[in-house]
Scaffold this active site. Structure first.
Site, PDB file in Angstrom:
ATOM      1  N   SER A  47      -8.157   2.378 -14.876  1.00 40.21           N
ATOM      2  CA  SER A  47      -8.027   3.302 -13.763  1.00 40.21           C
ATOM      3  C   SER A  47      -9.079   4.310 -13.584  1.00 40.21           C
ATOM      4  O   SER A  47      -9.527   4.959 -14.819  1.00 40.21           O
ATOM      5  CB  SER A  47      -6.788   4.003 -14.022  1.00 40.21           C
ATOM      6  OG  SER A  47      -5.569   3.156 -13.498  1.00 40.21           O
ATOM      7  N   GLU A  73     -16.252  15.913  -0.986  1.00 45.64           N
ATOM      8  CA  GLU A  73     -15.438  15.281   0.180  1.00 45.64           C
ATOM      9  C   GLU A  73     -14.040  14.545   0.018  1.00 45.64           C
ATOM     10  O   GLU A  73     -13.692  13.991   0.948  1.00 45.64           O
ATOM     11  CB  GLU A  73     -16.523  14.221   0.754  1.00 45.64           C
ATOM     12  CG  GLU A  73     -17.931  14.865   1.247  1.00 45.64           C
ATOM     13  CD  GLU A  73     -18.884  15.077   0.096  1.00 45.64           C
ATOM     14  OE1 GLU A  73     -18.530  14.547  -0.950  1.00 45.64           O
ATOM     15  OE2 GLU A  73     -20.147  15.445   0.444  1.00 45.64           O
ATOM     16  N   SER A  74     -13.573  14.742  -1.047  1.00 45.23           N
ATOM     17  CA  SER A  74     -12.385  14.308  -1.595  1.00 45.23           C
ATOM     18  C   SER A  74     -12.329  13.693  -2.664  1.00 45.23           C
ATOM     19  O   SER A  74     -12.840  13.824  -3.777  1.00 45.23           O
ATOM     20  CB  SER A  74     -11.607  13.737  -0.405  1.00 45.23           C
ATOM     21  OG  SER A  74     -11.217  14.826   0.471  1.00 45.23           O
ATOM     22  N   HIS A 103      -7.858   1.263  -9.238  1.00 47.18           N
ATOM     23  CA  HIS A 103      -6.889   0.749 -10.298  1.00 47.18           C
ATOM     24  C   HIS A 103      -7.093  -0.867 -10.281  1.00 47.18           C
ATOM     25  O   HIS A 103      -6.954  -1.369  -9.165  1.00 47.18           O
ATOM     26  CB  HIS A 103      -5.522   1.066 -10.020  1.00 47.18           C
ATOM     27  CG  HIS A 103      -5.421   2.536  -9.813  1.00 47.18           C
ATOM     28  ND1 HIS A 103      -5.349   3.434 -10.838  1.00 47.18           N
ATOM     29  CD2 HIS A 103      -4.984   3.354  -8.501  1.00 47.18           C
ATOM     30  CE1 HIS A 103      -5.022   4.805 -10.365  1.00 47.18           C
ATOM     31  NE2 HIS A 103      -4.963   4.633  -8.909  1.00 47.18           N
ATOM     32  N   CYS A 132     -13.937  13.437   3.718  1.00 50.66           N
ATOM     33  CA  CYS A 132     -13.957  14.329   4.921  1.00 50.66           C
ATOM     34  C   CYS A 132     -15.364  14.629   5.288  1.00 50.66           C
ATOM     35  O   CYS A 132     -16.311  14.381   4.578  1.00 50.66           O
ATOM     36  CB  CYS A 132     -13.112  15.467   4.731  1.00 50.66           C
ATOM     37  SG  CYS A 132     -13.659  16.665   3.275  1.00 50.66           S
TER      38      CYS A 132
END
Lengths: 108, 108
Positions: B47, B54-55, B60, B75
């Site tokens: 994981s 930008e986020s 996973h 974004c």
């Protein structure tokens, strides 16, 4: 679960956000492996992720728009729906939009 | 973007996965703030999350099922679609399922 908080408050409060994420993990009966939050400017947006044994929770907030975008991604026996009430209490949104995206059902 | 890799390889190779995530950030013209990967067992699933200006990008993996679930959440001016080719080269999946979920358009 893809969760959008609209008309929400305290979205620039990184300590409050971390507490809320930790509580989301707890009520979802998930296991926290790692948590990291980033504050873009002292009163600006926060990006955070909690890596879980069961996948992750993420948040990106735009306090200037009273808006936050969260993902609550869990597998196994976790109970992600329990997080919704925690988010409602923590951020008092005027609206919560909850979408569900199931994946990997035929794979794992 | 919600990306599922099916019939993929090297999903238990944490160093390879980190390299691929870093390359995804690069080709998407995003800015890496923090990266964390967790290996569940020496040859088991991984994981990982990359927190970006930008986020985020998350992965996973279930190597026993040759399956991985990725989110490429960006974004602004980033170019998340560029990541798809990186993932194709890195993990040689027999199939890549790409979904798009636009959010916050009316908010931020």
């Amino acid at each position: 679960m893809i969760i959008d908080l609209v008309g929400a408050s305290r979205l620039d409060d990184i300590e409050h956000i971390e507490k809320a994420l930790r509580r989301c993990v707890e009520v979802s009966k998930a296991t926290l492996l790692h948590i990291h939050l980033h504050h873009f400017t002292p009163n600006g947006g926060v990006s955070g992720v909690a890596v879980l044994s069961e996948s992750h929770i993420s948040i990106h907030s735009w306090p200037e728009a009273d808006y936050a975008a969260l993902d609550v991604f869990m597998c196994g026996e976790a109970e992600p729906h329990n997080a919704i009430e925690v988010l409602r209490e923590a951020f008092s949104p005027s609206d919560i939009r909850v979408g569900e995206h199931l994946r990997g059902q035929d794979m794992v």
